[in-house]
Design a protein around this motif. Sequence first.
Motif, PDB file in Angstrom:
ATOM      1  N   VAL A 144      -8.182 -14.612  77.767  1.00 50.28           N
ATOM      2  CA  VAL A 144      -7.074 -14.876  76.809  1.00 50.28           C
ATOM      3  C   VAL A 144      -7.587 -15.968  75.661  1.00 50.28           C
ATOM      4  CG1 VAL A 144      -4.836 -15.512  76.104  1.00 50.28           C
ATOM      5  CG2 VAL A 144      -5.248 -14.539  78.365  1.00 50.28           C
ATOM      6  N   LEU A 145      -7.752 -15.371  74.529  1.00 50.21           N
ATOM      7  CA  LEU A 145      -8.290 -16.391  73.563  1.00 50.21           C
ATOM      8  C   LEU A 145      -7.056 -16.429  72.426  1.00 50.21           C
ATOM      9  CD1 LEU A 145     -10.326 -17.828  71.663  1.00 50.21           C
ATOM     10  CD2 LEU A 145     -10.608 -15.786  70.704  1.00 50.21           C
ATOM     11  N   ASN A 146      -6.722 -17.904  72.239  1.00 49.85           N
ATOM     12  CA  ASN A 146      -5.885 -18.246  71.101  1.00 49.85           C
ATOM     13  C   ASN A 146      -6.576 -18.674  69.841  1.00 49.85           C
ATOM     14  OD1 ASN A 146      -2.737 -18.620  72.206  1.00 49.85           O
ATOM     15  ND2 ASN A 146      -4.357 -19.374  73.661  1.00 49.85           N
ATOM     16  N   LEU A 147      -6.311 -18.322  68.524  1.00 49.18           N
ATOM     17  CA  LEU A 147      -7.313 -18.550  67.426  1.00 49.18           C
ATOM     18  C   LEU A 147      -6.180 -19.253  66.503  1.00 49.18           C
ATOM     19  CD1 LEU A 147      -9.987 -17.750  67.108  1.00 49.18           C
ATOM     20  CD2 LEU A 147      -9.280 -15.704  65.862  1.00 49.18           C
ATOM     21  N   SER A 148      -6.319 -20.499  66.036  1.00 45.14           N
ATOM     22  CA  SER A 148      -5.521 -21.120  65.162  1.00 45.14           C
ATOM     23  C   SER A 148      -6.469 -21.768  63.992  1.00 45.14           C
ATOM     24  CB  SER A 148      -4.512 -21.955  65.815  1.00 45.14           C
ATOM     25  OG  SER A 148      -5.255 -23.124  65.942  1.00 45.14           O
ATOM     26  N   SER A 149      -5.610 -22.433  62.997  1.00 44.52           N
ATOM     27  CA  SER A 149      -6.543 -23.053  62.146  1.00 44.52           C
ATOM     28  C   SER A 149      -6.489 -24.668  62.102  1.00 44.52           C
ATOM     29  CB  SER A 149      -5.996 -22.593  60.681  1.00 44.52           C
ATOM     30  OG  SER A 149      -4.633 -22.934  60.809  1.00 44.52           O
ATOM     31  N   THR A 150      -5.695 -25.161  63.094  1.00 41.42           N
ATOM     32  CA  THR A 150      -6.031 -26.671  62.915  1.00 41.42           C
ATOM     33  C   THR A 150      -5.674 -27.021  64.519  1.00 41.42           C
ATOM     34  OG1 THR A 150      -5.394 -28.698  62.502  1.00 41.42           O
ATOM     35  CG2 THR A 150      -3.762 -27.234  62.294  1.00 41.42           C
ATOM     36  N   ALA A 151      -6.479 -27.991  64.994  1.00 38.48           N
ATOM     37  CA  ALA A 151      -6.167 -28.805  66.462  1.00 38.48           C
ATOM     38  C   ALA A 151      -5.449 -29.823  66.512  1.00 38.48           C
ATOM     39  CB  ALA A 151      -7.572 -28.924  66.976  1.00 38.48           C
ATOM     40  N   PHE A 152      -4.915 -30.095  65.121  1.00 42.36           N
ATOM     41  CA  PHE A 152      -4.055 -31.559  65.231  1.00 42.36           C
ATOM     42  C   PHE A 152      -3.119 -31.501  63.919  1.00 42.36           C
ATOM     43  CE2 PHE A 152      -3.524 -35.343  63.121  1.00 42.36           C
ATOM     44  CZ  PHE A 152      -2.982 -36.188  64.346  1.00 42.36           C
ATOM     45  N   GLY A 153      -1.844 -31.946  64.392  1.00 39.70           N
ATOM     46  CA  GLY A 153      -0.886 -31.968  63.244  1.00 39.70           C
ATOM     47  C   GLY A 153      -0.230 -30.575  63.242  1.00 39.70           C
ATOM     48  N   GLY A 154       1.205 -30.546  63.206  1.00 41.37           N
ATOM     49  CA  GLY A 154       1.988 -29.403  63.352  1.00 41.37           C
ATOM     50  C   GLY A 154       2.095 -28.976  64.827  1.00 41.37           C
ATOM     51  N   GLY A 155       3.180 -27.859  64.638  1.00 41.72           N
ATOM     52  CA  GLY A 155       3.583 -27.305  65.692  1.00 41.72           C
ATOM     53  C   GLY A 155       2.807 -26.443  66.643  1.00 41.72           C
ATOM     54  N   VAL A 156       1.731 -25.756  66.005  1.00 36.03           N
ATOM     55  CA  VAL A 156       0.925 -24.870  66.716  1.00 36.03           C
ATOM     56  C   VAL A 156       0.085 -25.455  67.685  1.00 36.03           C
ATOM     57  CG1 VAL A 156      -0.658 -22.777  66.432  1.00 36.03           C
ATOM     58  CG2 VAL A 156       1.006 -23.123  64.855  1.00 36.03           C
ATOM     59  N   ALA A 157      -0.418 -26.635  66.868  1.00 34.49           N
ATOM     60  CA  ALA A 157      -1.510 -27.360  67.762  1.00 34.49           C
ATOM     61  C   ALA A 157      -0.677 -28.187  68.937  1.00 34.49           C
ATOM     62  CB  ALA A 157      -2.100 -28.468  66.994  1.00 34.49           C
ATOM     63  N   GLU A 158       0.665 -28.413  68.925  1.00 26.27           N
ATOM     64  CA  GLU A 158       1.242 -29.034  69.804  1.00 26.27           C
ATOM     65  C   GLU A 158       1.681 -28.117  70.988  1.00 26.27           C
ATOM     66  OE1 GLU A 158       2.488 -32.176  69.562  1.00 26.27           O
ATOM     67  OE2 GLU A 158       3.881 -32.150  71.306  1.00 26.27           O
ATOM     68  N   ASP A 171      -4.208 -23.212  84.562  1.00 24.51           N
ATOM     69  CA  ASP A 171      -4.052 -23.636  86.047  1.00 24.51           C
ATOM     70  C   ASP A 171      -3.497 -22.387  86.523  1.00 24.51           C
ATOM     71  OD1 ASP A 171      -3.274 -25.624  87.872  1.00 24.51           O
ATOM     72  OD2 ASP A 171      -1.248 -25.367  87.460  1.00 24.51           O
ATOM     73  N   LEU A 172      -2.749 -21.458  86.056  1.00 24.97           N
ATOM     74  CA  LEU A 172      -2.160 -20.289  86.599  1.00 24.97           C
ATOM     75  C   LEU A 172      -3.161 -19.167  87.027  1.00 24.97           C
ATOM     76  CD1 LEU A 172       1.024 -20.119  84.459  1.00 24.97           C
ATOM     77  CD2 LEU A 172       1.029 -20.417  86.874  1.00 24.97           C
ATOM     78  N   GLY A 173      -4.361 -19.523  86.577  1.00 25.40           N
ATOM     79  CA  GLY A 173      -5.544 -18.624  86.960  1.00 25.40           C
ATOM     80  C   GLY A 173      -5.873 -17.657  85.742  1.00 25.40           C
ATOM     81  N   ILE A 174      -5.313 -17.886  84.610  1.00 24.32           N
ATOM     82  CA  ILE A 174      -5.718 -16.849  83.470  1.00 24.32           C
ATOM     83  C   ILE A 174      -6.616 -17.649  82.747  1.00 24.32           C
ATOM     84  CG2 ILE A 174      -4.765 -15.689  81.552  1.00 24.32           C
ATOM     85  CD1 ILE A 174      -1.980 -15.961  82.892  1.00 24.32           C
ATOM     86  N   ASP A 175      -8.036 -17.125  82.365  1.00 20.75           N
ATOM     87  CA  ASP A 175      -9.071 -17.637  81.798  1.00 20.75           C
ATOM     88  C   ASP A 175      -8.638 -17.848  80.238  1.00 20.75           C
ATOM     89  OD1 ASP A 175     -11.345 -18.647  80.995  1.00 20.75           O
ATOM     90  OD2 ASP A 175     -12.488 -16.752  81.699  1.00 20.75           O
ATOM     91  N   THR A 176      -8.183 -19.006  79.971  1.00 19.31           N
ATOM     92  CA  THR A 176      -7.732 -18.964  78.640  1.00 19.31           C
ATOM     93  C   THR A 176      -8.363 -19.785  77.782  1.00 19.31           C
ATOM     94  OG1 THR A 176      -5.357 -18.723  79.565  1.00 19.31           O
ATOM     95  CG2 THR A 176      -5.446 -19.466  77.184  1.00 19.31           C
ATOM     96  N   GLU A 177      -8.563 -19.769  76.765  1.00 19.26           N
ATOM     97  CA  GLU A 177      -9.344 -20.510  75.485  1.00 19.26           C
ATOM     98  C   GLU A 177      -8.720 -20.670  74.230  1.00 19.26           C
ATOM     99  OE1 GLU A 177     -13.229 -19.349  74.217  1.00 19.26           O
ATOM    100  OE2 GLU A 177     -14.080 -19.276  76.178  1.00 19.26           O
ATOM    101  N   TRP A 178      -8.962 -21.605  73.573  1.00 20.99           N
ATOM    102  CA  TRP A 178      -8.495 -21.942  72.162  1.00 20.99           C
ATOM    103  C   TRP A 178      -9.653 -22.178  71.138  1.00 20.99           C
ATOM    104  CZ3 TRP A 178      -5.157 -27.325  70.895  1.00 20.99           C
ATOM    105  CH2 TRP A 178      -4.848 -27.184  69.874  1.00 20.99           C
ATOM    106  N   GLN A 179      -9.606 -21.504  70.137  1.00 18.72           N
ATOM    107  CA  GLN A 179     -10.632 -21.768  69.195  1.00 18.72           C
ATOM    108  C   GLN A 179     -10.188 -22.132  67.722  1.00 18.72           C
ATOM    109  OE1 GLN A 179     -13.769 -18.649  69.256  1.00 18.72           O
ATOM    110  NE2 GLN A 179     -14.049 -18.625  71.398  1.00 18.72           N
ATOM    111  N   VAL A 180     -10.398 -23.052  66.887  1.00 19.44           N
ATOM    112  CA  VAL A 180     -10.090 -23.173  65.687  1.00 19.44           C
ATOM    113  C   VAL A 180     -10.942 -22.530  64.819  1.00 19.44           C
ATOM    114  CG1 VAL A 180      -9.867 -25.000  64.203  1.00 19.44           C
ATOM    115  CG2 VAL A 180      -8.599 -25.182  66.327  1.00 19.44           C
ATOM    116  N   VAL A 181     -10.495 -22.097  63.780  1.00 16.55           N
ATOM    117  CA  VAL A 181     -11.346 -21.330  62.713  1.00 16.55           C
ATOM    118  C   VAL A 181     -11.542 -22.576  61.649  1.00 16.55           C
ATOM    119  CG1 VAL A 181     -10.836 -19.055  62.932  1.00 16.55           C
ATOM    120  CG2 VAL A 181      -9.353 -20.340  61.245  1.00 16.55           C
ATOM    121  N   GLU A 182     -12.890 -22.345  61.214  1.00 15.48           N
ATOM    122  CA  GLU A 182     -13.364 -23.373  60.034  1.00 15.48           C
ATOM    123  C   GLU A 182     -12.591 -23.053  58.712  1.00 15.48           C
ATOM    124  OE1 GLU A 182     -15.844 -24.201  56.548  1.00 15.48           O
ATOM    125  OE2 GLU A 182     -15.830 -22.256  57.633  1.00 15.48           O
TER     126      GLU A 182
END
Length: 414
Positions: free
Chosen positions: A42-56, A67-78
Amino acid sequence: MINIFELIPVGQKSISDYSEFVGEEEITRLKALSSRLAGARVLNLSSTAFGGGVAELLHSTVPLMRDLGIDTEWQVVEGDEEFFTITKLLHNCLQGLNAPWEPEMVEVYLKKNHQYARSFSNGFDYIVVHDPQPVAMYPILLEDGHPGGKWVWRCHIDISEPKTEAWEFVKDYINAYDAAIFTSSAYAPTDLKIPESIMAPTIDPVSPKNSELGTEAVDFVLANYGVDTGRPVLLQVSRFDPWKDPLGVIDAYRIVKEKVPGVQLVFIASMAHDDPEGMHYYKVTAEKAEGDPDIHLLTNLEGIGNTGVNAFQRAADIVLQKSLKEGFGLTVSEALWKGRPVIAGNVGGIPLQIDNGENGYLVNSVEECADRILQLLDNPEIGKEMGRRGREKVRNKFLTPRELVDYIELFLSL
Ligand code: UDP
C-alpha cells in the motif's frame, strides 16, 4: 538532484496497544480482516509530512498497517513555493473561495503533476492519493497505459460549496480513480462516476499528542510559555488560515474579556510545508491581537510540539475550533478525547463529532461563540459533563482502529 518522492520514515506501533481503548474484540476483528490483505503493498501519497491533519493521520495509520502485516509506505511529493501557493488556492477554491482559477495556474499545476508521473515507480497494490496536490498524476500515468494497482483518492477538504471551475477541474481527474473517499456524507459530491466511500478521520490515543499527561507536566508546559494556570484559558489549535477564523476567535475573546477580564486566549499553530499562506495569516492574526499580553500566539517555530499541544488541550477551560469550513477538524476529537468542552463552527465534518448541547456547542457566529464561552465559564459543571460524553463519542467513533477497518474493507471491496 531533487527527490520528487520522499519516503517518510514512521515509528513503530503495535495494534495490541489499542485494545485497552477499543476492546480486545475489535482488535481481534481487525487482525482477522487484515490477514486477508497480508503481504499487499500500500502506498500513501501526500504533500507534507508535517503540519495539518493528513500528516497527523499517516503517522499513525502507516505504522499500524505495517504491524497488521500490510506492507505500507508513505511518500511525500516535492513542490516549490509557486506550486504550493497554487495548490493552496485550489484547496481554498474547493472550500468555496471565490478567487479566479486561471489557465496559468493550471499550467504550473499540470507541469508538476507530469513531473510526478515521470518519476513514479509503481509496484503497489493500493495507492491512496491524499488531497488535490498530486491528484492529476494518476490520470497522466494512464495516458501511457495502466500503471497497475487500485487507485483511491481521499479528500480531506470540506467541499460542500466548491467554486465550480475548481471542482470541474479536479473532478475530471478524480473520475479516473477506482474510488474516492470523503469524510462526511453531508458534503460528499453527487456528480462523480466512481464509487464513493465515507470515512471520517480518527485520532491516535497512543500518540504523544493524545496519551495521558499528569497535571505537573501540564502546568510546567503552560508556565514555560508564559500562560497563567490560575486564570481561564481559551485555546484554538490550528494552522493560521482564514477558514479556521482566528480573527473571529479574537473578536469572541474580546466580547468575553469585557465580562471576564482575567481570560486568556492561546493559539497554537504549526507552519505546514505545503501551506505558504500560514506565515502571512499568522502576521494578520498577530496584528489583530495588538500586543494584548493575554493573547498568546505559539507555533512550532517556538518549539511547541505534540506534547505541548497535548498539555494545552488538557489545560484549556474551553477549546475552540471556530472554523468557517472544515473537512473534519482532528483538533475537535483531540480535545473531546481529553474531556474538554469544545465550542466549534457548525460546518463540514465538525457536526459529525459534536452533537450540539450534548458534548459541546456548535456555533454560527462570533456572538454565539462568545455567549457559549461565557455560559461555560460560568457553569464549569456543564462543560465537565459535555467533556465526559465527548470522550465516549470519540472512543466509539474516532479512534485509529476504526479507520484501519474502513481502509481494509475498502481495499477488499476493490
Ligand atoms: N497541530 C499540531 N500543532 C500545531 C497545530 C496543529 O500538532 O501547532 C495538529 C493538530 O493537533 C491536529 C492537526 O495538526 O492533529 C490539524 O488537523 P485538523 O484536521 O484539525 O486541521 P487541518 O490542518 O488538517 O486543516
